[in-house]
Design a protein around this motif. Structure first.
Motif, mmCIF file in Angstrom:
data_model
loop_
_atom_site.group_PDB
_atom_site.id
_atom_site.type_symbol
_atom_site.label_atom_id
_atom_site.label_comp_id
_atom_site.label_asym_id
_atom_site.label_seq_id
_atom_site.Cartn_x
_atom_site.Cartn_y
_atom_site.Cartn_z
ATOM 1 N N VAL A 195 0.839 -1.208 0.000
ATOM 2 C CA VAL A 195 0.000 0.000 0.000
ATOM 3 C C VAL A 195 0.869 1.251 0.000
ATOM 4 N N SER A 196 1.916 1.233 0.840
ATOM 5 C CA SER A 196 2.818 2.393 0.910
ATOM 6 C C SER A 196 3.512 2.627 -0.423
ATOM 7 N N THR A 197 3.910 1.553 -1.103
ATOM 8 C CA THR A 197 4.578 1.681 -2.402
ATOM 9 C C THR A 197 3.646 2.299 -3.440
ATOM 10 N N VAL A 198 2.408 1.815 -3.476
ATOM 11 C CA VAL A 198 1.428 2.352 -4.439
ATOM 12 C C VAL A 198 1.195 3.840 -4.197
ATOM 13 N N LEU A 199 0.997 4.210 -2.938
ATOM 14 C CA LEU A 199 0.722 5.615 -2.621
ATOM 15 C C LEU A 199 1.954 6.491 -2.854
ATOM 16 N N THR A 200 3.141 5.941 -2.595
ATOM 17 C CA THR A 200 4.363 6.712 -2.842
ATOM 18 C C THR A 200 4.540 6.982 -4.334
ATOM 19 N N PHE A 201 4.304 5.968 -5.162
ATOM 20 C CA PHE A 201 4.412 6.163 -6.605
ATOM 21 C C PHE A 201 3.358 7.151 -7.104
ATOM 22 N N ALA A 202 2.159 7.089 -6.520
ATOM 23 C CA ALA A 202 1.121 8.048 -6.907
ATOM 24 C C ALA A 202 1.546 9.470 -6.558
ATOM 25 N N SER A 203 2.181 9.647 -5.399
ATOM 26 C CA SER A 203 2.641 10.981 -5.013
ATOM 27 C C SER A 203 3.779 11.455 -5.917
ATOM 28 N N LEU A 204 4.686 10.544 -6.302
ATOM 29 C CA LEU A 204 5.777 10.917 -7.211
ATOM 30 C C LEU A 204 5.224 11.321 -8.574
ATOM 31 N N PHE A 205 4.215 10.601 -9.037
ATOM 32 C CA PHE A 205 3.561 10.932 -10.302
ATOM 33 C C PHE A 205 2.962 12.336 -10.233
ATOM 34 N N SER A 206 2.331 12.644 -9.104
ATOM 35 C CA SER A 206 1.732 13.961 -8.934
ATOM 36 C C SER A 206 2.801 15.050 -8.870
ATOM 37 N N ILE A 207 3.934 14.763 -8.200
ATOM 38 C CA ILE A 207 5.024 15.740 -8.119
ATOM 39 C C ILE A 207 5.602 16.015 -9.506
ATOM 40 N N ILE A 208 5.742 14.963 -10.322
ATOM 41 C CA ILE A 208 6.260 15.130 -11.686
ATOM 42 C C ILE A 208 5.325 16.022 -12.504
ATOM 43 N N LEU A 209 4.021 15.802 -12.358
ATOM 44 C CA LEU A 209 3.056 16.642 -13.068
ATOM 45 C C LEU A 209 3.147 18.091 -12.601
ATOM 46 N N PHE A 210 3.326 18.279 -11.301
ATOM 47 C CA PHE A 210 3.479 19.642 -10.783
ATOM 48 C C PHE A 210 4.731 20.296 -11.353
#
Length: 638
Positions: A195-210
């Motif tokens: 779960v932590s890995t999935v959410l971490t990757f989702a946050s990294l994806f969002s940071i890249i978009l930002f």
């Protein structure tokens, strides 16, 4: 005498009642099973004062504890009291037996287990809790847990004192064998690690978009993901085990209400930003923003409460209110979504948020003591957050794809409009050149020819004129001859009359012949086979070449020029290479400063032709390579 008799009778009755009460309390039979049910076995008592274990044990023996019932979950919501729990446990084996007892709550500041033997004497005590460093706990685990070792056929009473004052009393109880406990812990760690890995990757994806789009919605989404992750880990004890440890152990005392409120607040802000441009009800928007900011302020109050000791009523108010505000944030999210039910994507968002709201509702209502029900495994919080964040990540990715597609389409339209605009400019320029060339050639050129004839006629008639007069007339005729020649040259420069009749090689050959005579430059012209070019492309390439030759004449101080034109079949390009032996120039400096009009025109024409240039210049001369794709012909003809 009578008083003594009455005392003996009361003591006898009291002892008989205690024995009767104790006889009704059955024991949990432990053997070699993996886990044991504690339903109908655990009893509890609220401690509003400050009882010690002896008085609590006596109350248990006297039947003053209440039964937990069939459930293994104790939940009285937020409380300012301590709570005692007790049950009997008996080893059915003829050998030593070890089990692990877990009051699996994320709210326990401190829990003390008293093991009392069958004679009512304290055998040993163990402590655990999030208010203690990990090495001081009975079992070094993310859970509050105790190891209990029973002798053969031994029966003891487990008396548990819990302190979660000011926090939620939600406590599930488990009793397992060591092997079962650690297998569960390994599997649970793998689950929450995933779960932590999935959410971490989702946050990294969002940071890249930002990083690429610089839109605030993505950084708020990242904050929402990270607070949800910390809430999930805090709720299951991993936040302390993986992050806080001994250095920040106190933070676990407010972790659940703090991250619970913060995640709900960021979810609300994310939805507001996601729908900001389309939100019809501005009153709802303003109210939501105010409540979002108020929630952040309340989180600050929670942080400040870490410095307050023994003020359990205040902590109760802060923590309970934080959880309640979290529920209100979810209600605002729901209202914002209802306001946006206009298309399929918004219905999808509503579905994602409903799933999260449903999961968070049970989680928060369990903490508040309204319910003690978990509809999902491992819990509604984890499943709701996962589905919500994965769904929103997909939606954000699709939104980014649409935005990029729209941007590319906009860029394409701008480029197309710019090309049409440039084409119109070039057409107007060509028409104006044509007009000026015609006026020069036909009108002014014809007028000069007539003047020349008149002057020559006058010269013939004035045969007897003085020598100075004759010399003046001859000079005038020569000047008129030169003016006529210059006008024809300028007219040819403005618009070669043969552009429709001749190919590009012939046009270049004529041009270098005229310039060579005019400026005494030595030309070396080489030409390969070229495809059939439109008048439009021939005209632009011809103008580019003339611009470069004008720059050589004005600035280079060259004596030799080499021109090469050919068709590169591999790249499908027409290539024009112009080299001179002049003094060269600093191309980088020219680019950084105000670029000359000649180079501007060159770049403008090349941009319109989808072409490119490469300029290399130094003390030994300058070489310019012009590349224009042949497919531009289709654009020009279209």
């Amino acid at each position: 005498m009578l008083k003594s008799l009455i005392s003996i009778i009361l003591l006898f009755l009291f002892g008989t009642m205690s024995m009767a009460n104790e006889s009704f309390i059955s024991s949990v039979k432990v053997s070699d099973k993996e886990d044991y049910s504690l339903g109908n076995q655990i009893y509890y008592l609220e401690d509003k004062g400050d009882q010690d274990f002896r008085s609590a044990f006596q109350s248990f023996k006297n039947g003053l504890f209440d039964s937990l019932g069939k459930s293994n979950i104790f939940n009285k919501g937020y409380s300012t009291s301590k709570w005692w729990f007790a049950f009997n446990i008996e080893n059915e084996l003829d050998e030593e037996n070890t089990v692990i007892f877990s009051p699996a709550s994320s709210s326990l500041m401190k829990a003390t287990l008293y093991i009392i033997n069958n004679e009512g004497n304290l055998q040993t005590s163990k402590i655990t809790g999030y208010n203690l460093n990990e090495n001081k706990r009975n079992l070094e685990s993310r859970l509050n847990a105790f190891t209990i070792t029973l002798k053969p056929r031994e029966r003891v009473t487990l008396l548990l004192e819990t302190d979660s004052r000011g926090r939620s009393t939600y406590i599930p109880f488990f009793l397992d064998s060591p092997d079962s406990f650690w297998v569960f812990e390994v599997n649970r760690a793998a689950l929450f690690g995933g779960v932590s890995t999935v959410l971490t990757f989702a946050s990294l994806f969002s940071i890249i978009l930002f990083y690429f789009l610089k839109e605030r919605v993505y950084i708020v989404f990242t904050a929402y993901i990270m607070t949800c992750l910390l809430l999930i880990l805090e709720e299951d004890g991993y936040a302390y085990d993986w992050f806080y440890g001994e250095s920040f152990s106190q933070f676990s005392l407010i972790g659940v209400p703090f991250f619970g409120l913060l995640s709900c607040a960021f979810l609300l802000r994310f939805n507001l930003l996601f729908f900001e441009s389309n939100l019809a009800d501005q009153t709802l928007y303003r109210q939501s923003i105010i409540f979002y900011r108020f929630s952040l302020v309340w989180c600050i109050f929670l942080m400040l409460s870490l410095g307050i000791d023994e003020q359990y009523s205040l902590k109760f108010t802060l923590n309970w209110t934080a959880q309640f505000f979290g529920v209100l944030c979810l209600i605002f999210v729901f209202l914002v979504n209802i306001n946006q039910l206009k298309n399929k994507s918004n219905v999808f968002i509503m579905f994602l948020n409903l799933f999260l709201v449903f999961g968070l509702f049970f989680y928060l209502s369990n903490n508040l003591g309204f319910t003690s029900f978990n509809p999902f495994n491992p819990n509604g919080l984890v499943l709701g957050v996962l589905i919500n964040i994965i769904g929103f990540s997909m939606l954000i990715g699709y939104r980014f794809y649409l935005a990029r597609k729209d941007k590319e389409e906009l860029v394409r339209k701008i480029a197309e409009n710019e090309k049409q605009y440039l084409k119109q400019i070039f057409q107007v320029q060509e028409e104006e050149r044509h007009r000026i060339a015609r006026d020069l050639h036909d009108d002014l050129g014809g007028l000069l020819a007539m003047i020349k004839l008149k002057v020559e006629d006058s010269e013939n008639k004035l045969q007897n004129a003085s020598d100075p007069v004759k010399k003046g007339l001859q000079d005038t005729v020569e000047m008129l001859e030169k003016a006529s020649h210059d006008i024809r040259f300028i007219a040819h420069e403005l618009l070669p009359t043969e552009i429709e009749k001749k190919n590009l090689q012939e046009l270049i050959s004529d041009l270098v012949e005229v310039i060579g005579k005019q400026n005494k430059l030595k030309f070396n012209f080489n030409s390969g086979e070229l495809p059939e070019l439109s008048n439009y492309m021939k005209s632009n390439l011809f103008r580019i070449l003339k611009e470069l030759l004008n720059n050589i004449i004005k600035h280079a101080k060259a004596t030799e020029v080499e021109i090469e034109v050919f068709h590169d079949e591999e790249d499908q390009e027409v290539k024009l290479i112009i080299s001179d032996n002049g003094k060269g120039f600093d191309y980088m400096k020219v680019q950084s400063e105000n670029i000359g009009m000649g180079l501007k025109n060159l770049k403008t024409r090349l941009k319109h032709l989808n072409g490119k240039e490469e300029i290399n210049s130094g003390p030994l001369g300058t070489t310019v390579v012009i590349c224009v794709p042949v497919y531009t012909e289709k654009l020009a003809k279209g």
